[in-house]
Scaffold this active site. Structure first.
Site, PDB file in Angstrom:
ATOM      1  N   GLU A 140      42.276  40.217  45.525  1.00 60.12           N
ATOM      2  CA  GLU A 140      43.706  40.139  44.633  1.00 60.12           C
ATOM      3  C   GLU A 140      43.580  38.660  44.347  1.00 60.12           C
ATOM      4  O   GLU A 140      44.167  38.129  45.382  1.00 60.12           O
ATOM      5  CB  GLU A 140      44.562  40.975  44.328  1.00 60.12           C
ATOM      6  CG  GLU A 140      44.787  41.296  43.532  1.00 60.12           C
ATOM      7  CD  GLU A 140      44.214  42.796  42.662  1.00 60.12           C
ATOM      8  OE1 GLU A 140      43.188  41.933  41.758  1.00 60.12           O
ATOM      9  OE2 GLU A 140      43.772  43.849  43.113  1.00 60.12           O
ATOM     10  N   ASP A 164      37.160  40.692  36.068  1.00 64.42           N
ATOM     11  CA  ASP A 164      37.472  42.056  35.161  1.00 64.42           C
ATOM     12  C   ASP A 164      36.195  41.634  34.051  1.00 64.42           C
ATOM     13  O   ASP A 164      35.304  43.186  34.442  1.00 64.42           O
ATOM     14  CB  ASP A 164      38.953  41.809  34.382  1.00 64.42           C
ATOM     15  CG  ASP A 164      39.805  41.529  34.967  1.00 64.42           C
ATOM     16  OD1 ASP A 164      40.390  41.770  36.078  1.00 64.42           O
ATOM     17  OD2 ASP A 164      40.900  41.554  34.443  1.00 64.42           O
ATOM     18  N   LEU A 168      43.716  48.512  33.698  1.00 67.54           N
ATOM     19  CA  LEU A 168      42.753  48.786  34.604  1.00 67.54           C
ATOM     20  C   LEU A 168      41.468  48.043  33.438  1.00 67.54           C
ATOM     21  O   LEU A 168      40.032  48.033  33.324  1.00 67.54           O
ATOM     22  CB  LEU A 168      42.134  50.268  34.465  1.00 67.54           C
ATOM     23  CG  LEU A 168      42.390  51.060  35.018  1.00 67.54           C
ATOM     24  CD1 LEU A 168      42.126  52.349  35.624  1.00 67.54           C
ATOM     25  CD2 LEU A 168      42.400  50.843  36.780  1.00 67.54           C
ATOM     26  N   SER A 169      42.487  46.672  32.925  1.00 64.15           N
ATOM     27  CA  SER A 169      40.958  46.176  31.990  1.00 64.15           C
ATOM     28  C   SER A 169      40.627  45.795  31.177  1.00 64.15           C
ATOM     29  O   SER A 169      39.733  46.632  30.312  1.00 64.15           O
ATOM     30  CB  SER A 169      40.088  45.417  33.055  1.00 64.15           C
ATOM     31  OG  SER A 169      40.887  44.458  33.752  1.00 64.15           O
ATOM     32  N   SER A 170      41.208  47.528  30.272  1.00 66.66           N
ATOM     33  CA  SER A 170      41.081  47.725  28.701  1.00 66.66           C
ATOM     34  C   SER A 170      40.089  46.525  28.270  1.00 66.66           C
ATOM     35  O   SER A 170      39.144  47.102  27.090  1.00 66.66           O
ATOM     36  CB  SER A 170      42.322  48.538  27.919  1.00 66.66           C
ATOM     37  OG  SER A 170      43.372  47.441  28.193  1.00 66.66           O
ATOM     38  N   SER A 171      41.465  45.122  27.717  1.00 61.50           N
ATOM     39  CA  SER A 171      41.213  44.237  27.047  1.00 61.50           C
ATOM     40  C   SER A 171      39.390  44.048  27.548  1.00 61.50           C
ATOM     41  O   SER A 171      38.693  43.722  26.435  1.00 61.50           O
ATOM     42  CB  SER A 171      41.962  43.410  26.891  1.00 61.50           C
ATOM     43  OG  SER A 171      42.057  42.672  28.854  1.00 61.50           O
ATOM     44  N   THR A 186      42.287  36.053  43.848  1.00 62.38           N
ATOM     45  CA  THR A 186      40.942  35.101  44.157  1.00 62.38           C
ATOM     46  C   THR A 186      40.357  34.628  42.987  1.00 62.38           C
ATOM     47  O   THR A 186      39.574  33.589  43.532  1.00 62.38           O
ATOM     48  CB  THR A 186      40.521  35.790  45.372  1.00 62.38           C
ATOM     49  OG1 THR A 186      39.392  37.212  45.173  1.00 62.38           O
ATOM     50  CG2 THR A 186      41.018  35.955  46.763  1.00 62.38           C
TER      51      THR A 186
HETATM   52  C1  GLA Z   1      44.187  40.142  36.270  1.00 67.14           C
HETATM   53  C2  GLA Z   1      43.636  38.855  35.915  1.00 67.14           C
HETATM   54  C3  GLA Z   1      41.797  38.889  36.562  1.00 67.14           C
HETATM   55  C4  GLA Z   1      42.363  38.334  37.780  1.00 67.14           C
HETATM   56  C5  GLA Z   1      43.314  39.323  38.205  1.00 67.14           C
HETATM   57  C6  GLA Z   1      44.119  39.117  39.788  1.00 67.14           C
HETATM   58  O1  GLA Z   1      43.201  40.979  35.978  1.00 67.14           O
HETATM   59  O2  GLA Z   1      42.440  38.775  34.268  1.00 67.14           O
HETATM   60  O3  GLA Z   1      41.079  37.921  36.134  1.00 67.14           O
HETATM   61  O4  GLA Z   1      43.075  37.046  38.347  1.00 67.14           O
HETATM   62  O5  GLA Z   1      44.490  39.699  37.619  1.00 67.14           O
HETATM   63  O6  GLA Z   1      43.375  39.508  40.942  1.00 67.14           O
END
Ligand code: GLA
Length: 363
Positions: free
Chosen positions: A27, A162, A115-118, A29
């Site tokens: 995370e 993501d 959870l990265s919906s985008s 990173t």
């Molecule tokens: C968000 C960002 C990712 C990453 C995480 C942390 O999800 O979109 O690129 O930096 O935070 O690990």
């Protein structure tokens, strides 16, 4: 609410989809050129697309019950439309002729849980464009365009994790990513394990400003250490000469990269769980991106039967926690952890994985 038949006046020309991601280790990173190990979520975003036949773009999402319409040379207002428009404009910038389109978006990914919906929306949009227009675009390049759409059109200064995860990961293995080279490979999950993901119900309010602050602190740390990025620091002892808070931030990144590299070699389920716990403590104490709710949720998860380790997942300051659990025990463990967490007044946590039965098959 409009269905696809009404929106397209029949069936759409193409359908595409993409998952969200849960990061298991690594995370903060990615923008340090480091390593990470996300998996794809069972939930995802679906994009249906056709040529519009007029000179306007028309987007519709039943999730927001909202239509976005703009002329060929116009632009979408900020909101879900800007992610879709960003993908279209960046594909045009690659030299592809994109006609005005109708785009219909549905999702069963919780928006705002981290959870990265985008990323799922961007990757699904790019997959639909590729299928409709038939241009060449490999999955890594697709992820890079998706990341640019997020940065340039949604104005979120994210790393590449993501979009790489949404484009290349699957639900059953982890995707090892090297954020500098974008080399990647699927790595088996520890044997006989299952995942639990619980949304804390806390909105990620501070996430954007603190995210940019952490990025700046990491850049400052690498300048002081004379390296291109913190990924280049392999001896953890060398960060100890830095002033605070650069020392703590760099310590997290260096140790977190080592944890990912160890886990990617293949470790026992117990060891993987320990690495997840260590990652959480480092995010809490050195990187300072946790909040009491996430700490407590992780403690409840660790106390649940069969759980081997738990940590916050994503940028922090709210959102979800992930736990590794012995196979067959995830449902029960998730229910126990959630009940303990929600027993405090005002808590609105909810289980995202294992996908609750009532959500299965839901669009
Ligand atoms: C968000 C960002 C990712 C990453 C995480 C942390 O999800 O979109 O690129 O930096 O935070 O690990």
């Amino acid at each position: 609410m409009m269905n696809t038949d009404t929106f397209f006046g029949g069936a759409p020309e193409v359908n595409a989809s993409a998952p969200g991601r849960v990061n298991l280790l690594g995370e903060h990173t990615d923008y340090n050129d480091g390593f990470m190990l996300p998996v794809a979520t069972p939930q995802g975003t679906m994009v249906a697309m056709s040529r519009s036949g007029d000179d306007h773009f028309h987007f519709y999402s039943p999730t927001f019950d909202n239509t976005v319409t703009f002329a060929q040379d116009g632009s979408a207002p900020q909101g879900y439309g800007s992610y879709v428009e960003g993908c279209i404009r960046l594909v045009q910038a690659e030299g592809v002729e994109v006609p005005p389109l109708r785009v219909y978006i549905t999702t069963n990914l919780p928006v705002g849980s981290g959870l990265s919906s985008s990323a799922a929306l961007e990757v699904a949009t790019l997959r639909a464009l590729r299928a409709l227009l038939g241009f060449e675009l490999d999955d890594v390049k697709l992820a890079r365009i998706a990341q640019r759409a997020e940065i340039e059109y949604a104005h979120v200064n994210c790393g590449i994790m993501d979009q790489m995860a949404s484009s290349l990961a699957d639900e059953t293995s982890m995707l090892f990513i090297d954020a500098r080279t974008l080399e990647h490979r699927l790595v088996k999950m520890p044997a006989d394990t299952e995942l639990i993901v619980i949304d804390s119900g806390v909105a990620r309010k501070l996430a954007a400003s603190k995210y940019n602050e952490r990025r700046a602190e990491c850049e400052e740390a690498s300048r002081k250490l004379g390296v291109q990025a913190l990924r280049d620091v392999t001896d953890p002892a060398s960060v100890e000469t830095l002033p605070s808070p650069m020392r703590e931030r760099a310590r997290h990144v260096v140790m977190e990269n080592l944890r990912v590299l160890e886990a990617a070699e293949g470790v026992s389920a117990e060891r993987f769980g320990e690495l997840m716990n260590a990652s959480h403590f480092s995010l809490r104490d050195d990187y300072e991106v946790s909040i009491p709710e996430l700490d407590e949720l992780c403690e409840h998860l660790r106390a649940a039967p069969g759980v081997l380790g738990a940590r916050l997942t994503g940028a922090g300051f709210g959102g979800a926690c992930v736990a590794l659990c012995r196979a067959g025990q995830a449902q029960e463990a998730a229910a126990a952890a959630l009940a303990a967490y929600n027993s405090k007044q005002g808590r609105q946590g909810r289980i995202l994985v294992p996908v609750p039965t009532e959500q299965k098959g839901q669009q």
